[in-house]
Every structure is written in structure tokens, then in C-alpha cells.
Scaffold this motif. Structure first.
Motif, PDB file in Angstrom:
ATOM      1  N   ASP A 106      -0.720  -8.540  11.836  1.00 58.92           N
ATOM      2  CA  ASP A 106       0.372  -8.955  12.539  1.00 58.92           C
ATOM      3  C   ASP A 106       1.442  -9.302  11.402  1.00 58.92           C
ATOM      4  O   ASP A 106       2.558  -9.688  11.560  1.00 58.92           O
ATOM      5  N   ASP A 107       1.319  -8.638  10.162  1.00 61.53           N
ATOM      6  CA  ASP A 107       2.265  -8.618   9.107  1.00 61.53           C
ATOM      7  C   ASP A 107       3.423  -7.916   9.693  1.00 61.53           C
ATOM      8  O   ASP A 107       3.504  -6.667   9.404  1.00 61.53           O
ATOM      9  N   PRO A 108       4.691  -8.595   9.668  1.00 59.24           N
ATOM     10  CA  PRO A 108       6.124  -7.721  10.052  1.00 59.24           C
ATOM     11  C   PRO A 108       6.632  -6.919   9.008  1.00 59.24           C
ATOM     12  O   PRO A 108       7.490  -6.127   9.070  1.00 59.24           O
ATOM     13  N   ILE A 109       6.270  -7.225   7.776  1.00 55.18           N
ATOM     14  CA  ILE A 109       6.568  -6.643   6.642  1.00 55.18           C
ATOM     15  C   ILE A 109       5.810  -5.508   6.126  1.00 55.18           C
ATOM     16  O   ILE A 109       6.309  -4.382   5.902  1.00 55.18           O
ATOM     17  N   VAL A 110       4.577  -5.701   6.092  1.00 57.03           N
ATOM     18  CA  VAL A 110       3.532  -4.733   5.680  1.00 57.03           C
ATOM     19  C   VAL A 110       2.920  -4.402   6.961  1.00 57.03           C
ATOM     20  O   VAL A 110       1.871  -4.892   7.632  1.00 57.03           O
ATOM     21  N   ARG A 111       3.492  -3.167   7.730  1.00 53.49           N
ATOM     22  CA  ARG A 111       3.081  -2.835   8.885  1.00 53.49           C
ATOM     23  C   ARG A 111       1.915  -1.716   8.794  1.00 53.49           C
ATOM     24  O   ARG A 111       1.136  -1.245   9.898  1.00 53.49           O
ATOM     25  N   SER A 112       1.400  -1.436   7.598  1.00 54.30           N
ATOM     26  CA  SER A 112       0.204  -0.574   7.776  1.00 54.30           C
ATOM     27  C   SER A 112      -0.803  -0.931   6.430  1.00 54.30           C
ATOM     28  O   SER A 112      -0.306  -1.418   5.340  1.00 54.30           O
ATOM     29  N   ALA A 113      -2.100  -0.997   6.742  1.00 57.01           N
ATOM     30  CA  ALA A 113      -3.091  -1.387   5.395  1.00 57.01           C
ATOM     31  C   ALA A 113      -4.086  -0.498   5.589  1.00 57.01           C
ATOM     32  O   ALA A 113      -4.585   0.017   6.550  1.00 57.01           O
ATOM     33  N   PRO A 114      -4.876  -0.176   4.565  1.00 63.10           N
ATOM     34  CA  PRO A 114      -5.984   0.713   4.576  1.00 63.10           C
ATOM     35  C   PRO A 114      -7.242  -0.001   5.218  1.00 63.10           C
ATOM     36  O   PRO A 114      -7.366  -1.304   5.135  1.00 63.10           O
ATOM     37  N   THR A 115      -8.120   0.681   5.994  1.00 62.47           N
ATOM     38  CA  THR A 115      -9.031   0.087   6.685  1.00 62.47           C
ATOM     39  C   THR A 115     -10.567   0.746   5.834  1.00 62.47           C
ATOM     40  O   THR A 115     -11.631   0.233   6.886  1.00 62.47           O
ATOM     41  N   ASP A 116     -10.316   1.340   5.085  1.00 64.58           N
ATOM     42  CA  ASP A 116     -11.653   1.798   4.431  1.00 64.58           C
ATOM     43  C   ASP A 116     -11.337   1.426   2.821  1.00 64.58           C
ATOM     44  O   ASP A 116      -9.966   1.508   2.454  1.00 64.58           O
ATOM     45  N   SER A 117     -12.293   1.764   2.040  1.00 67.60           N
ATOM     46  CA  SER A 117     -12.122   1.461   0.465  1.00 67.60           C
ATOM     47  C   SER A 117     -12.279   2.755  -0.239  1.00 67.60           C
ATOM     48  O   SER A 117     -12.471   2.724  -1.248  1.00 67.60           O
ATOM     49  N   ALA A 118     -11.882   3.823   0.453  1.00 66.50           N
ATOM     50  CA  ALA A 118     -11.741   5.352  -0.301  1.00 66.50           C
ATOM     51  C   ALA A 118     -13.297   5.445  -0.885  1.00 66.50           C
ATOM     52  O   ALA A 118     -13.367   6.132  -1.753  1.00 66.50           O
ATOM     53  N   GLY A 119     -14.364   4.842  -0.017  1.00 66.68           N
ATOM     54  CA  GLY A 119     -15.574   5.338  -0.421  1.00 66.68           C
ATOM     55  C   GLY A 119     -15.904   4.359  -1.787  1.00 66.68           C
ATOM     56  O   GLY A 119     -16.917   5.112  -2.627  1.00 66.68           O
ATOM     57  N   TRP A 150       0.703  -1.390  -0.022  1.00 70.37           N
ATOM     58  CA  TRP A 150      -0.005   0.048   0.060  1.00 70.37           C
ATOM     59  C   TRP A 150       0.741   1.471   0.099  1.00 70.37           C
ATOM     60  O   TRP A 150       1.370   1.583  -1.183  1.00 70.37           O
ATOM     61  N   ASP A 151       0.827   2.017   1.234  1.00 66.79           N
ATOM     62  CA  ASP A 151       1.823   3.021   1.171  1.00 66.79           C
ATOM     63  C   ASP A 151       3.340   2.852   1.411  1.00 66.79           C
ATOM     64  O   ASP A 151       3.661   2.564   2.566  1.00 66.79           O
ATOM     65  N   LEU A 152       4.037   3.067   0.593  1.00 60.63           N
ATOM     66  CA  LEU A 152       5.448   2.533   0.650  1.00 60.63           C
ATOM     67  C   LEU A 152       6.083   3.479   1.592  1.00 60.63           C
ATOM     68  O   LEU A 152       6.911   2.809   2.095  1.00 60.63           O
ATOM     69  N   THR A 153       5.814   4.937   1.609  1.00 63.00           N
ATOM     70  CA  THR A 153       6.739   5.485   2.567  1.00 63.00           C
ATOM     71  C   THR A 153       6.501   5.206   4.057  1.00 63.00           C
ATOM     72  O   THR A 153       7.304   4.901   4.632  1.00 63.00           O
ATOM     73  N   LEU A 154       5.133   5.011   4.004  1.00 63.66           N
ATOM     74  CA  LEU A 154       4.712   4.670   5.570  1.00 63.66           C
ATOM     75  C   LEU A 154       5.128   3.381   5.965  1.00 63.66           C
ATOM     76  O   LEU A 154       5.749   2.966   7.202  1.00 63.66           O
ATOM     77  N   ASN A 155       4.993   2.367   4.908  1.00 65.30           N
ATOM     78  CA  ASN A 155       5.241   1.142   5.243  1.00 65.30           C
ATOM     79  C   ASN A 155       6.820   1.040   5.598  1.00 65.30           C
ATOM     80  O   ASN A 155       7.236  -0.038   6.231  1.00 65.30           O
ATOM     81  N   ASN A 156       7.556   1.622   4.723  1.00 63.88           N
ATOM     82  CA  ASN A 156       9.131   1.398   4.854  1.00 63.88           C
ATOM     83  C   ASN A 156       9.443   2.101   6.255  1.00 63.88           C
ATOM     84  O   ASN A 156      10.330   1.461   7.044  1.00 63.88           O
ATOM     85  N   LYS A 157       8.980   3.197   6.575  1.00 63.27           N
ATOM     86  CA  LYS A 157       9.219   3.938   7.951  1.00 63.27           C
ATOM     87  C   LYS A 157       8.747   2.995   9.244  1.00 63.27           C
ATOM     88  O   LYS A 157       9.605   2.660  10.013  1.00 63.27           O
ATOM     89  N   ASN A 158       7.702   2.323   8.980  1.00 64.14           N
ATOM     90  CA  ASN A 158       7.293   1.178  10.131  1.00 64.14           C
ATOM     91  C   ASN A 158       8.241   0.268  10.076  1.00 64.14           C
ATOM     92  O   ASN A 158       8.555  -0.581  11.096  1.00 64.14           O
ATOM     93  N   LEU A 159       8.444  -0.435   8.917  1.00 60.82           N
ATOM     94  CA  LEU A 159       9.343  -1.675   8.802  1.00 60.82           C
ATOM     95  C   LEU A 159      10.787  -1.419   9.396  1.00 60.82           C
ATOM     96  O   LEU A 159      11.307  -2.081  10.384  1.00 60.82           O
ATOM     97  N   LEU A 160      11.421  -0.228   9.415  1.00 62.08           N
ATOM     98  CA  LEU A 160      12.662   0.047   9.797  1.00 62.08           C
ATOM     99  C   LEU A 160      12.485   0.630  11.185  1.00 62.08           C
ATOM    100  O   LEU A 160      13.725   0.784  11.953  1.00 62.08           O
TER     101      LEU A 160
END
Length: 436
Positions: A326-339, A215-225
Motif C-alpha cells: 500500500d505504498d503510495p509513492i512506490v506503486r509497483s514492486a517486483p514479486t520475483d527474484s529474476a531467478g 525499482w522500475d522508475l518509468t512505471l513507478n512515475n506513471k503509477n504515482l501520477l
């Protein structure tokens, strides 16, 4: 499960093979046709968290299960690059031309051999009389992955969708009556999501299903590191994998030593024990696709551009996403479908990254829970949903290349070099960690 408040309605057969149709919302469709999503995922007792689930996906022995035999076709692209398309089943002459085709996008450095790919395709492509769905499938192997040669100074990336787009030109022409059903895993999920958002109503895929999308590669990379294990185990494992792909094709990529690609290869191979973001920063953001938009001025610029979460609102085919909390690689995922009423989002409490291992009937063995909902989704779209012909803009042939009318910069053609050889493997690629 998360759905948009404003529903989208699908045209669905009242029963299998029936000519009578009814309109049903995507939410009701998922709830009625995918009963496994209403049952809890209970991880095997010894794989009780996301780290263990993910590590087992990488280190577990899956060589004796889910055997799939492929026949490879090579596509030559207008930029000189090559894609390896692996088709299954190999003996498909008696298959109805209207039989659905599953189009698979694999993970970061994987391919058709990956256990998570075979876990779906083995039952989906088995004959109906053997309990399978009887479908066809094709795995699109990224440039340089799973034995696909590098024939141009360009790699692939999580944001570049034209390789998938050109593969769909070929598939739409080769199987004009067959509905194309997309499945993406991890990095391939990101590519698939972006393609569907970019194409909207012109998508050649009738539906999409993505697992472990970042999903959000910037946020995901920040959370992974941000965690020790994320930074030193998973980020470095993926970095080593991508560096090894570059190393394996270094001579082909560096034929012209003064080019940007050659310089990127030298820089990327000089890093000791690199993290994924370090490889992305030295090579992917420069040569992970066509120019423009490549090269990018910074890693953040590339990650922002390549992210797929912002594409959800533009998708115009039924779309199911599956992530684990609990995915340790993908640390953030959308919880809505953007409408977007076309989008159904499923988040499980456990499962790790492309794991979802639960206890099997055999003591000491595990099985992938994810098989059940994905096969239910595929069966529902292959047998229940009414498809109104092929989708996409018209195609034509120009100078031997198959192109989309109105777009001249991309195109593909099948080439004979090693095309048609049979791929028999349940094992990963030497030097690479599978399962990522």
C-alpha cells in the motif's frame, strides 16, 4: 516472501562464535534467523492505510527517540565533488576491528538525521551490554544533502552509483577487516541495488537490504501520477524537496553562468510547485551523474537507465528487499527474484512508504515494525554468516586519490575542511519534508 526456485547456499556458523560451519540455503537462513517475518505486521489502528503511514513518517515527531550522534568525514572526489560520511558511534576506539559496519544510503533528499535511518542505527550501534548489536555504521550523505557542501557542477541521482563505489574504496581501506553490510532506503535503495548488480562478485558489500526501493522508475512515475493524491501530494512534496536542495546550493551550482548546470538550475527554480518528475526532467537527467551517460535525451531515457529492477539477476551477495503493497509513492514492486537465489523479496500488505508503524506498549505511541526484521538480518550476517575476507578489486593510491586498480576515472581522498566535527541532530533539515 518470494525466493528463486534454485537456491543459493550460505556458509553459516552452527552457533554464535562457533568455528563449525554448515551450508544453508538463503530461504532456510531467512526463515530460521528472521522470525519476525513470520509474524503479521498490524498497523496502528489510526494509521490504517499507506497514505496515513507515509504522512506520519513525514509529519510525526521523532526528535525524542532513537538518538544517534555522528562524526563527519568529508571525501573529495576526482571530479571535485564532496560526500559527507557520518560515522557512529563516535567513541569507537575499543571496538574490535572485525566488527561489522552498516553502510547506509538515505532517501531522495534526506541524510543521516532521518528517523527511518536512526530507527535502525540506534539499536544496531548501541553497545551489546545495553541490548544493541555493538556495530559501527556510516551514512553516506549525497552531494548537497544533510549539510554536505556542493563543490562541483554535478548533483546525484537514483541511478548514479560511483559516489557509493568511491565511498566503499575509502571504507575498505579504513576498515580492512570489517565486513560491510549495505542498507538502502527509497532512492538510496535504488542506488544500492544498482551497485550490487553492477559489481556482481566484486561487490565490496557482503550483503544488501533495501526498503521502499522504487525499482522500475518509468512505471513507478506513471503509477504515482495516476492518482490525485500521488500527483498533487506526494509527487509535489518530493519535487519541492529536490527543488529546495537545488535552491540551497544554487550559487555553488551556478558559478559559471554559461554551463549546462547553471542553465538547468535556472529552469528548475522557475517551476512553481513542481512535481518530482518535472525536476528530474529539468535538472536530474542532465547533471545527475558523469558524462556519459549524462545528459539523457529524455526523462524516459533517464528513468529506463536508472531503474534497478533489471539489476536483480546480477546480484551475487545475499540480498533482502522489503516493500509495502500500500505504498503510495512506490506503486509497483517486483514479486520475483529474476531467478536469482541470492535474492529474497518481502512484500507486506501495509506499511506505506518507509513507515511500518505499529502500536507501541505506550498508549498513543507507535513503533516501527521494520526494526525487527532488519536488525535480525544484520545480526545474522554479523554473527552467523562466515565472511571470506574483504571483497572487491585491489586498491591503490595515485596522486593522493584512492583508486581501484584498472580504473582511473574515479577516486577519493579524505579532506580536512570541517572533517571530524560531531553531528548531533534528531531533527530534519529546514525547508525539507523528512521521511521521503
Amino acid at each position: 516472501m518470494h525466493f528463486a526456485p534454485s537456491p543459493v547456499y550460505l556458509s553459516v556458523r552452527k552457533s554464535k562464535g562457533s568455528a563449525e560451519a554448515e551450508k544453508i540455503s538463503l530461504r532456510d537462513f531467512v526463515e530460521s534467523r528472521m522470525p519476525s517475518l513470520h509474524l503479521p505486521f498490524v498497523p496502528a489502528w489510526w494509521l490504517f492505510n499507506g497514505h496515513l503511514q507515509t504522512v506520519y513518517s513525514v509529519l510525526g515527531d521523532f526528535s525524542k527517540i532513537d538518538n544517534v550522534v555522528y562524526q563527519r568525514h568529508h571525501l573529495r572526489l576526482m571530479d571535485g565533488g564532496t560526500l559527507g560520511l557520518d560515522f557512529t558511534p563516535v567513541d569507537d576506539e575499543n571496538i574490535n576491528p572485525e566488527t561489522p559496519i552498516i553502510v547506509v544510503m538515505h532517501g531522495l533528499t534526506g541524510g543521516s538525521y532521518e528517523s527511518y535511518v536512526r530507527a535502525i542505527l540506534a539499536p544496531a550501534c548501541a553497545p551489546v551490554e545495553q541490548g544493541g548489536l555493538g556495530y559501527r555504521a556510516v551514512v553516506i550523505n549525497f552531494r548537497g544533502c544533510a549539510g554536505t557542501p556542493i563543490t562541483s557542477p554535478r548533483l546525484y541521482s537514483g541511478g548514479y552509483t560511483d559516489d557509493l563505489r568511491q565511498s566503499l574504496f575509502y571504507l575498505s581501506t579504513m576498515f580492512p577487516k570489517a565486513p560491510l553490510l549495505g542498507i538502502g532506503f527509497s532512492l538510496g535503495a535504488n542506488v544500492l541495488t544498482r551497485y550490487l548488480g553492477e559489481e556482481g562478485e566484486n561487490s565490496r558489500l557482503m550483503s544488501g537490504c533495501v526498503l521502499g526501493c522504487p525499482w522500475d522508475l518509468t512505471l513507478n512515475n506513471k503509477n504515482l501520477l495516476s492518482t490525485f493524491i500521488g500527483r498533487h501530494v506526494f509527487a509535489k512534496g518530493m519535487g519541492a524537496n529536490l527543488q529546495n536542495v537545488v535552491k540551497r546550493h544554487a550559487s555553488a551550482l551556478s558559478k559559471e553562468p554559461d554551463t549546462l548546470m547553471a542553465k538547468c538550475v535556472t529552469t528548475a527554480l522557475a517551476i512553481k510547485k513542481p512535481r518530482l518528475d518535472e525536476i528530474d526532467n529539468t535538472i536530474t537527467r542532465f547533471v545527475g551523474g558523469t558524462s556519459p551517460p549524462f545528459p539523457f535525451d529524455s526523462l524516459d531515457d533517464y528513468y529506463i537507465w536508472a531503474s534497478s529492477h533489471k539489476a536483480l539477476g546480477d546480484i551475487r551477495v545475499p540480498f533482502l528487499t522489503l516493500n509495502s503493497a500500500d505504498d503510495p509513492i512506490v506503486r509497483s514492486a517486483p514479486t520475483d527474484s529474476a531467478g536469482n537465489g541470492y535474492v529474497a523479496i518481502c512484500l507486506t500488505l501495509g506499511g506505506g512508504h518507509l513507515g511500518w508503524f505499529e502500536a507501541s506498549d505506550r498508549i498513543g505511541r507507535v513503533k516501527r515494525w521494520i526494526k525487527k526484521p532488519v536488525l535480525e538480518w544484520l545480526r545474522a550476517f554479523g554473527e552467523g554468516v562466515i565472511h571470506e575476507g574483504q571483497r572487491g578489486l585491489p586498491l591503490h593510491e595515485v596522486d593522493g586519490f584512492l583508486k581501484e586498480v584498472g580504473r582511473d576515472d574515479i577516486g577519493c581522498k579524505e579532506v580536512d575542511d570541517e572533517a571530524g566535527f560531531v553531528v548531533r541532530t534528531n531533527k530534519g533539515q529546514e525547508g525539507l519534508l523528512s521521511g521521503l
